[in-house]
Design a protein around this motif. Sequence first.
Motif, PDB file in Angstrom:
ATOM      1  N   PRO A 132     102.407  19.701  50.734  1.00 25.50           N
ATOM      2  CA  PRO A 132     103.140  20.407  51.783  1.00 25.50           C
ATOM      3  C   PRO A 132     102.999  19.593  53.079  1.00 25.50           C
ATOM      4  O   PRO A 132     101.905  19.462  53.605  1.00 25.50           O
ATOM      5  CB  PRO A 132     102.415  21.758  51.909  1.00 25.50           C
ATOM      6  N   THR A 189     101.101  20.759  65.788  1.00 26.11           N
ATOM      7  CA  THR A 189     101.076  20.983  67.246  1.00 26.11           C
ATOM      8  C   THR A 189      99.800  20.449  67.901  1.00 26.11           C
ATOM      9  O   THR A 189      99.835  20.063  69.062  1.00 26.11           O
ATOM     10  CB  THR A 189     101.197  22.491  67.573  1.00 26.11           C
ATOM     11  N   GLU A 205     101.534  13.642  59.223  1.00 29.52           N
ATOM     12  CA  GLU A 205     101.046  13.002  57.993  1.00 29.52           C
ATOM     13  C   GLU A 205     101.216  11.485  58.017  1.00 29.52           C
ATOM     14  O   GLU A 205     100.673  10.781  57.182  1.00 29.52           O
ATOM     15  CB  GLU A 205     101.780  13.590  56.780  1.00 29.52           C
ATOM     16  N   GLN A 243     111.460  22.506  53.312  1.00 29.88           N
ATOM     17  CA  GLN A 243     111.158  23.866  53.758  1.00 29.88           C
ATOM     18  C   GLN A 243     111.977  24.057  55.039  1.00 29.88           C
ATOM     19  O   GLN A 243     111.805  23.304  55.995  1.00 29.88           O
ATOM     20  CB  GLN A 243     109.653  23.974  54.049  1.00 29.88           C
ATOM     21  N   MET A 290     109.314  27.112  58.844  1.00 33.50           N
ATOM     22  CA  MET A 290     107.885  26.886  58.619  1.00 33.50           C
ATOM     23  C   MET A 290     107.158  28.234  58.631  1.00 33.50           C
ATOM     24  O   MET A 290     106.709  28.690  59.673  1.00 33.50           O
ATOM     25  CB  MET A 290     107.299  25.945  59.676  1.00 33.50           C
ATOM     26  N   LEU A 319      96.497  18.756  50.879  1.00 34.85           N
ATOM     27  CA  LEU A 319      96.897  18.809  52.292  1.00 34.85           C
ATOM     28  C   LEU A 319      96.389  17.510  52.900  1.00 34.85           C
ATOM     29  O   LEU A 319      95.175  17.311  53.050  1.00 34.85           O
ATOM     30  CB  LEU A 319      96.276  20.019  53.000  1.00 34.85           C
TER      31      LEU A 319
END
Length: 278
Positions: free
Chosen positions: A8, A14, A26, A102, A105, A128
């Motif tokens: 994901p 933020t 990422e 997606q 969010m 993650l």
Amino acid sequence: MIRKCLFPVAGYGTRFLPATKSMPKEMLPIVNKPLVQYGVEEAIDAGLKEIALVTGRGKRAIADHFDISYELENQIAGTSKERYLDCIRNVLEQGTFMMTRQRQMKGLGHAILTGECLIGDEAFGVILSDDLCLNHDDEGVMAQMVKLYNQFRCSIVAIQEVPMEDIEKYGVIAGEEMGDGLYRVSTMVEKPKPEDAPTNMAVIGRYILTPDIFDILRNTPPGKNGEVQLTDALMTQAQNGCVLAYKFRGKRFDCGSVPGFIEATNYVYENIYAEGSA
Ligand code: UTP
């Protein structure tokens, strides 16, 4: 056998603004490699070669990273700089990459449910990538979890003991110890206050999930922060069947926070990059 690993990667990041205004969190590098590549390498090393990315708006750099860059390849072909591409070429040769988006969010649970179209009806890993897990002289954390899955055939979460003052950042488990560092989960709470936390055993960003999690997530109402919480769905799974929690071997850095990111950078530079094994 587990073949697929879900990433994901749609969150806003933020805590790293303004760096993450137009760049995915990422893709932030730990020394010379983006966070998500560390995660993908860990999955491939565990035998999970089908990589399913749940992306979102503003995340195209991730898709481009796991593709060939013809202009760059052409420019440096045959030069001494070509070796800098070795590790990503290796990843591209071994893995296959699938993506879905997606659109809103609505939390980690919702992101995982969005990935159902890529996973189907089989057990899968979840990484993650902002939780960087390193165990460079030994088996990676996902590889350790795959071994356990092959033995127990149920969902597994990776856990770590954390100081009580940090417990509010995590999902927290309690359960009966079945073996060295392995627990059968009886309770799971998302981001509890220290006085409400059942233990200091925090869930970190590595999971193996059985596919019934999708139906459970579909029927899980939004929880803490109005988001569909994976923790709530895992609690349902634990009540109906079995969820294991595993204290992994290795180091974990919370690279979604600035201090964890700096700590990881120093660690990788001193212990992996400088040793020539990054
Ligand atoms: P985080 O809780 O770290 O959220 O998500 P975030 O948005 O990335 O970062 P902050 O808190 O705003 O700084 C944990 C993981 O779940 C993904 C994130 O990309 C991250 O890998 N995620 C989260 C999604 O894919 N979709 C979501 O709706 C939420």
